[in-house]
Scaffold this motif. Structure first.
Motif, PDB file in Angstrom:
ATOM      1  N   LEU A 147       0.770  -1.183   0.081  1.00  4.84           N
ATOM      2  CA  LEU A 147       0.057   0.013   0.013  1.00  4.84           C
ATOM      3  C   LEU A 147       0.824   1.292   0.035  1.00  4.84           C
ATOM      4  N   GLN A 148       2.073   1.201   0.873  1.00  2.00           N
ATOM      5  CA  GLN A 148       2.699   2.342   0.903  1.00  2.00           C
ATOM      6  C   GLN A 148       3.440   2.707  -0.562  1.00  2.00           C
ATOM      7  N   ASP A 149       3.723   1.513  -1.470  1.00  2.00           N
ATOM      8  CA  ASP A 149       4.216   1.628  -2.596  1.00  2.00           C
ATOM      9  C   ASP A 149       3.353   2.607  -3.628  1.00  2.00           C
ATOM     10  N   VAL A 150       1.794   1.998  -3.507  1.00  2.00           N
ATOM     11  CA  VAL A 150       0.906   2.407  -4.128  1.00  2.00           C
ATOM     12  C   VAL A 150       0.905   4.105  -3.730  1.00  2.00           C
ATOM     13  N   TYR A 151       0.646   4.499  -2.519  1.00  2.30           N
ATOM     14  CA  TYR A 151       0.558   5.569  -2.105  1.00  2.30           C
ATOM     15  C   TYR A 151       1.775   6.574  -2.563  1.00  2.30           C
ATOM     16  N   LYS A 152       2.882   6.045  -2.659  1.00  2.00           N
ATOM     17  CA  LYS A 152       4.048   6.977  -3.067  1.00  2.00           C
ATOM     18  C   LYS A 152       3.993   7.253  -4.658  1.00  2.00           C
ATOM     19  N   ASN A 153       3.214   6.622  -5.250  1.00  2.00           N
ATOM     20  CA  ASN A 153       3.080   6.556  -6.716  1.00  2.00           C
ATOM     21  C   ASN A 153       1.835   7.540  -7.385  1.00  2.00           C
ATOM     22  N   VAL A 154       1.084   8.122  -6.140  1.00  2.00           N
ATOM     23  CA  VAL A 154      -0.081   8.763  -6.666  1.00  2.00           C
ATOM     24  C   VAL A 154       0.017  10.178  -6.196  1.00  2.00           C
ATOM     25  N   GLN A 155      -0.685  11.169  -6.953  1.00  2.00           N
ATOM     26  CA  GLN A 155      -0.455  12.345  -6.290  1.00  2.00           C
ATOM     27  C   GLN A 155      -1.139  12.573  -4.842  1.00  2.00           C
ATOM     28  N   LYS A 156      -2.391  12.134  -4.570  1.00  2.00           N
ATOM     29  CA  LYS A 156      -3.099  12.077  -3.244  1.00  2.00           C
ATOM     30  C   LYS A 156      -3.845  10.817  -2.851  1.00  2.00           C
ATOM     31  N   HIS A 157      -3.767  10.773  -1.747  1.00  2.00           N
ATOM     32  CA  HIS A 157      -4.579   9.301  -1.479  1.00  2.00           C
ATOM     33  C   HIS A 157      -5.146   9.865   0.067  1.00  2.00           C
ATOM     34  N   THR A 158      -6.137   8.710   0.305  1.00  2.00           N
ATOM     35  CA  THR A 158      -6.900   8.835   1.499  1.00  2.00           C
ATOM     36  C   THR A 158      -5.840   8.519   2.803  1.00  2.00           C
ATOM     37  N   SER A 159      -6.288   8.642   4.076  1.00  2.00           N
ATOM     38  CA  SER A 159      -5.569   8.338   5.251  1.00  2.00           C
ATOM     39  C   SER A 159      -6.195   7.552   6.291  1.00  2.00           C
ATOM     40  N   PRO A 160      -5.544   7.219   6.994  1.00  2.00           N
ATOM     41  CA  PRO A 160      -6.338   6.645   8.283  1.00  2.00           C
ATOM     42  C   PRO A 160      -7.209   7.457   9.064  1.00  2.00           C
ATOM     43  N   PRO A 161      -8.304   7.169   9.530  1.00  2.00           N
ATOM     44  CA  PRO A 161      -8.731   5.784   9.636  1.00  2.00           C
ATOM     45  C   PRO A 161      -9.475   5.163   8.459  1.00  2.00           C
ATOM     46  N   VAL A 162      -9.597   6.021   7.492  1.00  2.00           N
ATOM     47  CA  VAL A 162     -10.646   5.446   6.401  1.00  2.00           C
ATOM     48  C   VAL A 162     -10.051   4.719   5.306  1.00  2.00           C
ATOM     49  N   SER A 163      -8.471   4.883   5.060  1.00  2.00           N
ATOM     50  CA  SER A 163      -7.913   4.345   4.037  1.00  2.00           C
ATOM     51  C   SER A 163      -7.564   2.953   4.361  1.00  2.00           C
ATOM     52  N   LEU A 164      -7.074   2.236   3.247  1.00  2.00           N
ATOM     53  CA  LEU A 164      -6.818   0.819   3.172  1.00  2.00           C
ATOM     54  C   LEU A 164      -5.892   0.648   4.200  1.00  2.00           C
ATOM     55  N   ALA A 165      -4.844   1.166   4.312  1.00  2.00           N
ATOM     56  CA  ALA A 165      -3.717   1.113   5.256  1.00  2.00           C
ATOM     57  C   ALA A 165      -4.110   1.223   6.688  1.00  2.00           C
ATOM     58  N   GLY A 166      -5.302   2.312   6.900  1.00  2.00           N
ATOM     59  CA  GLY A 166      -6.068   2.574   7.775  1.00  2.00           C
ATOM     60  C   GLY A 166      -6.649   1.283   8.446  1.00  2.00           C
TER      61      GLY A 166
END
Length: 661
Positions: free
Chosen positions: A399-418
């Motif tokens: 998941l961190q790899d994906v987040y690194k390669n996109v402009q913006k992403h959701t965050s905990p608590p709602v994100s997948l990593a969350g």
DNA sequence: GGCTTAGTTGTCGGT
DNA sequence: CACCGACAACTAAGC
């Protein structure tokens, strides 16, 4: 009562890399005599000064602070206390405050463990190792397996089939054993077959043994003369108790034990220690304490090229992975279930899930559609995480790899990593809370006088509450062993604080048995949450058994699929079929009260009653500071019932519980 | 110790 | 369809 002692001891902590000696300790009694206390078979040798805070009879509770600057805490229980659940003991140590101890748990937290790991007394000297699989049914990111194979001439990969977990229970309310529904047993067997296949590719195989796991393991240790025993550390009370037995034997026999924490992102004991001995009780405080995982930016070991061969198994009876039939289940007709067990399946599913980078980056759990079942709104990786077919740490890194390669992403608590962090949150709180799986004796849990009504409970469990949204979810649970998170919320709320006012432990039991992803910490944590017993307290927010599902699925396709008796009910009535005029019911070939039950309670009045009861129960909990006796609860229950009689117009009219065939 | 703030995921009726 | 406030009012954490 603080006395000074010297202790030779060690730990089973994940970071302990060498172990394998008996520990014993002695203390100076009040008369100044040295008294040898029970032997404790503990691994790594560490010299620590410690203070005895409580040492009554046979029970030992020790608070330790190390002689070095690092603070160290150990809570030890001897065997005798493991059998009986004891109430928590609170105490204060000189250097830190903590208030946890659980009769089922042994934990050692070292804030700087590396300093203590020098001078191992006994190093592994080649020869054989046992890799004991329980969860962690995978090759990738499996530090126990990796360690077992290092410097060993032989590795015995073992899985013990516990009859209690696997064998049919004819008295159970659905196919399966006493503890597990058939879906989860099947998922486990599939996972074992897959693991065996993978091991064979590496020149090994999975050795299946049967019996009580502790006994079986100890027999293997005796018979195979191994030097190392490796298995993933497990915080569940069941394994805490089991592992202490096995570790005690292994250490006494001079066998090195390696038991790393690799099931979760963090070591729950570390986090509890960092928080002064208490688990964090909110997600946000958990996140702050947890920070970044120590391994976040270093690559995990995700593949092994080969394994040492399996050694001579002597007279131990080894079998292949059994089939459902082998276990004594006849041919049971089953709807095709979309989830197959195993690491291969897990990695495939993971790859598919994260291939859609947009989807991963924009994932928001609360926005998922609980009625999506052809293509679920979530990854459905939970059962793979539960059995460790998928490493949560590997998932996290992906998941961190994906987040690194996109402009913006959701965050905990709602994100997948969350979501992975939620998992760790519940593991941590559960590990740090005695009696986490009960209302009584659980300090985090509101004491609430839930009703006891077997008829209503059976109606809920057997999908005949008369609320199609609720019943469809319960059918999906039984048929698939999986439902969307929000669907679980709906039925859990309905059973407890929303409508039926039944005990969350009853619902917990049903979920625990039927879910393929049922996980002790997470399941109990969520039931505490949904029943407003802990973590979440806004009891006014009740999921409507009618409108909540409707807003996602106005046509009722989900209901039509899992409750085919309602498949021809017009969408205007499908969430409230009892309101359909008789002509419509006839046309839909579904007469309410005959083909499908009438609602067991009226939601409007039932939910108002629940709110009133929760308000009173909360007030009493506050007044008595959470210390409610059984008598207090009984009195409150009586009072609530009386008040119900005083207001007959609010009193719900109980319908006869219908039967759905 | 008192106060403020925030809290994974409610419903309903409005705009 | 997205968002807002009223509803009624909880707790843990942090200052």
């Amino acid at each position: 009562m603080v006395e000074r002692f010297h202790l030779v001891m060690g730990s089973m902590h994940e970071r302990v890399e060498r172990c394998g000696v008996d520990g014993e300790y002695h203390r100076v009694d009040h008369d100044g005599n040295h008294v040898r206390k029970r032997e404790m078979h503990i691994s790594l040798i560490v010299n620590i000064d410690f203070d005895v805070i409580s040492d009554e009879d046979d029970d030992v509770v020790l608070a330790l602070s190390s002689t070095k600057s690092t603070s160290t805490l150990l809570i030890l229980y001897p065997k005798s206390s493991l059998a009986s659940q004891r109430h928590p003991i609170q105490f204060k140590a000189p250097s830190l405050t903590f208030s946890r101890c659980d009769a089922m748990q042994l934990s050692l937290c070292l804030s700087k463990p590396a300093q203590h790991l020098k001078n191992p007394i006994m190093a592994a000297s080649g020869s054989g190792s046992i890799m004991w699989f329980r969860k962690g049914l995978r090759i990738h990111d499996n530090p126990a397996l990796d360690y077992a194979s290092k410097g060993s001439d032989f590795v015995y990969p073992v899985f013990v089939i516990d009859p209690h977990y696997m064998e049919p229970d004819p008295k159970a309310f659905s196919p399966g054993s006493r503890l597990a529904g058939l879906n989860r047993i099947r998922f486990l067997l599939e996972s074992l077959v897959d693991l065996d296949t993978s091991l064979k590719k590496l020149g090994s195989r999975l050795l299946i043994l049967k019996g009580e796991p502790g006994q079986v393991l100890i027999r293997c240790l005796k018979e195979w003369g191994v030097k190392k025993l490796c298995f993933e550390y497990d915080t569940d009370p069941h394994y805490q108790a089991l592992d202490i037995r096995v570790k005690e034997y292994a250490s006494a026999a001079g066998i090195e034990v390696f038991s790393p924490v690799s099931h979760t992102l963090f070591n729950p004991a570390d986090i509890i220690q960092r928080n002064g001995g208490k688990p964090p009780l909110t997600y946000q405080s958990f996140l702050k304490l947890a920070g970044q995982p120590s391994w976040a930016s270093s690559p995990l070991l995700t593949s092994i090229s080969s394994l040492p061969p399996v050694g001579d198994v002597g007279s131990c009876e080894i079998s292949e992975v059994p089939t459902i039939k082998d276990l004594g289940y006849g041919d049971i007709e089953q709807e095709w279930i979309p989830f197959r067990g195993g690491e291969s399946e897990a990695l495939k599913r993971l790859k598919e899930s994260i291939s859609d980078k947009e989807w991963v980056a924009n994932f928001e759990k609360p926005k998922g559609n609980p009625s999506a079942f052809v293509k679920p709104a979530t990854t459905v990786l939970s059962p793979y995480l539960k059995f460790g077919c998928l490493s949560s740490r590997y998932f996290y890194q992906c998941l961190q790899d994906v987040y690194k390669n996109v402009q913006k992403h959701t965050s905990p608590p709602v994100s997948l990593a969350g979501q992975l962090l939620w998992r760790d949150f519940f593991y941590t709180v559960a590990f740090g809370t005695p009696n986490f799986d009960r209302m009584e004796g659980n300090k985090l849990c509101k004491q609430i006088p839930w009703n006891d009504d077997d008829e209503l409970l059976a109606a809920w469990r057997e999908a005949r509450t008369g609320y199609p949204w609720i019943d469809a979810i319960m059918v999906q649970l039984r048929k698939w062993g999986w439902m969307h998170h929000l669907a679980r919320h709906s039925v859990a709320c309905f059973l407890t604080r929303g409508d039926l006012f039944l005990h969350w432990e009853r619902g917990r039991d049903v979920f625990e048995r039927l879910l393929i992803d049922s996980d002790w910490a997470i399941n109990n944590g969520n039931w505490l949450w949904l029943s407003c017993s802990s973590f979440f307290y806004q009891y006014n927010r009740i999921y409507s058994p009618i409108s909540f599902g409707k807003k996602y699925d106005p046509n009722g396709d989900y209901i039509r699929h899992f409750l085919p008796v309602l498949k021809d009910m017009p969408k205007e009535y499908i969430y409230e079929p009892w309101t359909a005029p008789p002509g419509i019911q006839r046309k839909a070939k579904c007469i309410i009260g005959r083909d499908y039950p009438k609602p067991v309670v009226y939601h409007d009045s039932a939910s108002k009653e629940c709110k009133r009861k929760l308000a009173e129960a909360y007030a009493l909990n506050q007044k008595l500071n959470g210390q409610l006796s059984q008598e207090d609860l009984d009195n409150l229950r009586r009072k609530l019932e009386q008040d119900e009689d005083i207001e007959p117009k609010i009193r719900r009219q109980r319908q006869k519980v219908g039967h759905l065939t």
